[in-house]
Design an enzyme around this catalytic site. Sequence first.
Site, PDB file in Angstrom:
ATOM      1  N   SER A  10       0.820  -1.214   0.000  1.00  0.00           N
ATOM      2  CA  SER A  10       0.000   0.000   0.000  1.00  0.00           C
ATOM      3  C   SER A  10       0.857   1.268   0.000  1.00  0.00           C
ATOM      4  O   SER A  10       0.337   2.363  -0.170  1.00  0.00           O
ATOM      5  CB  SER A  10      -0.927   0.020   1.222  1.00  0.00           C
ATOM      6  N   GLY A  11       2.160   1.127   0.184  1.00  0.00           N
ATOM      7  CA  GLY A  11       3.045   2.298   0.217  1.00  0.00           C
ATOM      8  C   GLY A  11       3.383   2.790  -1.183  1.00  0.00           C
ATOM      9  O   GLY A  11       2.954   2.217  -2.190  1.00  0.00           O
ATOM     10  N   TYR A  12       4.172   3.850  -1.233  1.00  0.00           N
ATOM     11  CA  TYR A  12       4.517   4.440  -2.532  1.00  0.00           C
ATOM     12  C   TYR A  12       5.393   3.511  -3.367  1.00  0.00           C
ATOM     13  O   TYR A  12       5.171   3.354  -4.571  1.00  0.00           O
ATOM     14  CB  TYR A  12       5.234   5.773  -2.327  1.00  0.00           C
ATOM     15  N   CYS A 147      17.549   5.440  -2.687  1.00  0.00           N
ATOM     16  CA  CYS A 147      17.264   6.411  -3.752  1.00  0.00           C
ATOM     17  C   CYS A 147      18.374   7.454  -3.884  1.00  0.00           C
ATOM     18  O   CYS A 147      18.972   7.611  -4.959  1.00  0.00           O
ATOM     19  CB  CYS A 147      15.908   7.075  -3.507  1.00  0.00           C
ATOM     20  N   ASN A 313      13.099   8.846  -7.680  1.00  0.00           N
ATOM     21  CA  ASN A 313      13.403   8.067  -6.470  1.00  0.00           C
ATOM     22  C   ASN A 313      12.536   6.821  -6.333  1.00  0.00           C
ATOM     23  O   ASN A 313      12.952   5.824  -5.745  1.00  0.00           O
ATOM     24  CB  ASN A 313      13.231   8.938  -5.220  1.00  0.00           C
TER      25      ASN A 313
HETATM   26  N1  LIG Z   1       9.942   6.346  -1.050  1.00  0.00           N
HETATM   27  C1  LIG Z   1      11.104   6.228  -1.660  1.00  0.00           C
HETATM   28  O1  LIG Z   1      11.515   7.082  -2.478  1.00  0.00           O
HETATM   29  C2  LIG Z   1      11.983   5.022  -1.432  1.00  0.00           C
HETATM   30  C3  LIG Z   1      13.087   4.829  -2.247  1.00  0.00           C
HETATM   31  C4  LIG Z   1      13.934   3.731  -2.008  1.00  0.00           C
HETATM   32  C5  LIG Z   1      13.665   2.875  -0.954  1.00  0.00           C
HETATM   33  N2  LIG Z   1      12.580   3.093  -0.164  1.00  0.00           N
HETATM   34  C6  LIG Z   1      12.357   2.161   0.942  1.00  0.00           C
HETATM   35  O2  LIG Z   1      11.281   1.305   0.582  1.00  0.00           O
HETATM   36  C7  LIG Z   1      10.504   0.978   1.736  1.00  0.00           C
HETATM   37  C8  LIG Z   1       9.063   1.416   1.481  1.00  0.00           C
HETATM   38  O3  LIG Z   1       9.063   2.807   1.245  1.00  0.00           O
HETATM   39  P1  LIG Z   1       7.727   3.601   0.913  1.00  0.00           P
HETATM   40  O4  LIG Z   1       8.136   4.962   0.535  1.00  0.00           O
HETATM   41  O5  LIG Z   1       6.870   2.799   0.011  1.00  0.00           O
HETATM   42  O6  LIG Z   1       7.059   3.622   2.368  1.00  0.00           O
HETATM   43  P2  LIG Z   1       5.519   3.821   2.729  1.00  0.00           P
HETATM   44  O7  LIG Z   1       4.853   4.576   1.646  1.00  0.00           O
HETATM   45  O8  LIG Z   1       5.502   4.384   4.102  1.00  0.00           O
HETATM   46  O9  LIG Z   1       4.959   2.318   2.754  1.00  0.00           O
HETATM   47  C9  LIG Z   1       5.353   1.375   3.732  1.00  0.00           C
HETATM   48  C10 LIG Z   1       4.475   0.136   3.649  1.00  0.00           C
HETATM   49  O10 LIG Z   1       4.783  -0.757   4.710  1.00  0.00           O
HETATM   50  C11 LIG Z   1       3.588  -1.043   5.495  1.00  0.00           C
HETATM   51  N3  LIG Z   1       3.987  -0.917   6.915  1.00  0.00           N
HETATM   52  C12 LIG Z   1       4.166   0.200   7.610  1.00  0.00           C
HETATM   53  N4  LIG Z   1       4.611  -0.077   8.871  1.00  0.00           N
HETATM   54  C13 LIG Z   1       4.678  -1.414   8.955  1.00  0.00           C
HETATM   55  C14 LIG Z   1       5.052  -2.299   9.976  1.00  0.00           C
HETATM   56  N5  LIG Z   1       5.481  -1.871  11.167  1.00  0.00           N
HETATM   57  N6  LIG Z   1       4.967  -3.616   9.747  1.00  0.00           N
HETATM   58  C15 LIG Z   1       4.560  -4.043   8.541  1.00  0.00           C
HETATM   59  N7  LIG Z   1       4.187  -3.227   7.522  1.00  0.00           N
HETATM   60  C16 LIG Z   1       4.270  -1.927   7.717  1.00  0.00           C
HETATM   61  C17 LIG Z   1       2.546  -0.032   5.109  1.00  0.00           C
HETATM   62  O11 LIG Z   1       1.276  -0.571   4.883  1.00  0.00           O
HETATM   63  P3  LIG Z   1       0.201  -1.122   5.885  1.00  0.00           P
HETATM   64  O12 LIG Z   1       0.355  -0.385   7.160  1.00  0.00           O
HETATM   65  O13 LIG Z   1      -1.053  -0.861   5.156  1.00  0.00           O
HETATM   66  O14 LIG Z   1       0.537  -2.590   5.993  1.00  0.00           O
HETATM   67  C18 LIG Z   1       2.988   0.408   3.723  1.00  0.00           C
HETATM   68  O15 LIG Z   1       2.401  -0.412   2.738  1.00  0.00           O
HETATM   69  C19 LIG Z   1      11.154   1.728   2.912  1.00  0.00           C
HETATM   70  O16 LIG Z   1      12.033   0.879   3.598  1.00  0.00           O
HETATM   71  C20 LIG Z   1      11.927   2.846   2.233  1.00  0.00           C
HETATM   72  O17 LIG Z   1      13.036   3.288   2.981  1.00  0.00           O
HETATM   73  C21 LIG Z   1      11.730   4.134  -0.378  1.00  0.00           C
END
Ligand SMILES: NC(=O)c1ccc[n+]([C@@H]2O[C@H](COP(=O)([O-])OP(=O)(O)OC[C@H]3O[C@@H](n4cnc5c(N)ncnc54)[C@H](OP(=O)(O)O)[C@@H]3O)[C@@H](O)[C@H]2O)c1
Length: 346
Positions: A10-12, A147, A313
């Site tokens: 559900s995250g980005y 990123c 990113n």
């Molecule tokens: N955003 C970026 O540009 C980017 C780039 C490279 C890497 N990343 C990495 O990729 C990962 C995801 O990033 P994102 O930007 O998609 O984050 P996000 O939008 O905050 O999404 C995180 C996801 O994990 C779930 N979640 C949250 N807390 C949790 C927990 N304690 N236990 C299990 N599930 C949990 C959430 O959904 P539910 O609560 O609905 O389960 C959500 O689907 C992170 O580690 C981030 O550092 C991000």
Amino acid sequence: MWSASVVGASGYAGGELLRLLLGHESVSIHQATSESFAGKPLARAHPHLRGLTDLRFESAEALTPADVLFCCLPHGVAAAKWSSLAPLAERIVDLSSDFRLRDPSVYQRYYGRPHPAPEVLEKFVYGVPELHRDAIREARFVACGGCNATAAILGLYPLFRAGLAGEERTVIEVKAGSSEAGRKATPSSHHPERSGAVRSFALTGHRHTAEIAQALGNGRPAEVHLSLTAVEMVRGAAATSHVFSKERVTEVDLWRTYREAYREEPFVRIVKERQGTHRYPDPKLLAGTNFADVGFELDQDSGRIVVVSAIDNLMKGASGQAVQCMNLMLGLDETTGLRFTGLHPL
Ligand SMILES: NC(=O)c1ccc[n+]([C@@H]2O[C@H](COP(=O)([O-])OP(=O)(O)OC[C@H]3O[C@@H](n4cnc5c(N)ncnc54)[C@H](OP(=O)(O)O)[C@@H]3O)[C@@H](O)[C@H]2O)c1
């Protein structure tokens, strides 16, 4: 068809993976997990996917084995849950920072706590194909590059590889888009606070410093110094790096160095024009794509080399790179499902 599941869908980053996998000719989505959206259609979290699939989010408890598992969980979570995630797929691509650093003591220094599963670190390959393509092909577990780290690494890699950087310090400034912080709102992401911002943070000690130092170092960490600034854009990371080379180089040397490094790379473009509006890499042109654009300029007087590198990113900095790694792991053409450009104008 291969099957792939996305945890934290559900995250980005998860949303980008779902978008890419829905358009992938050789991989189908097996399951997509979210605790907060469990039972709801994917489009509830990702409205741009409306009408493309009947899939619904499931709780992670309902996961069954698939060929590939993508983990898009906040950092710390995948490592803590590793024993339950590992048996779910022959190949796992983790997008968090949990498995990127090889040395647990470096992890402790940058993350402020001991690594939850240090014995697993050596099983992961760092997921930047331009540096580790062969190892990724053979890997069971890949930790996708961060990123900001990916933007900086791809800009600087040719210079370090050629020995033109590394002797002296290298200084990197990254301008970062708001989607880097994920979908959960915080006081600093609130629109009145973020809109129009040019807000510096993590001027020293940013966690991606360790990844960049590891990736560019030759056995020992490279001396790199990273600072971050949050800017207006939603997507994008643009790194401006300053290299103080001991060796006197010419512009021709730099062209040769970059061409040699990236001539065969499907997703890295050298962008350096003498005229026109778009002379250097600009993340705006890369939104939604897996390209990394890299450009450079030489200050003839001082010998300083300025490198500009830009990515989306959520794509080359996360989900696009994850799909590129998956393609390699599955023996597919690396560009499968990723062959599209950005939009202009946007
Ligand atoms: N955003 C970026 O540009 C980017 C780039 C490279 C890497 N990343 C990495 O990729 C990962 C995801 O990033 P994102 O930007 O998609 O984050 P996000 O939008 O905050 O999404 C995180 C996801 O994990 C779930 N979640 C949250 N807390 C949790 C927990 N304690 N236990 C299990 N599930 C949990 C959430 O959904 P539910 O609560 O609905 O389960 C959500 O689907 C992170 O580690 C981030 O550092 C991000």
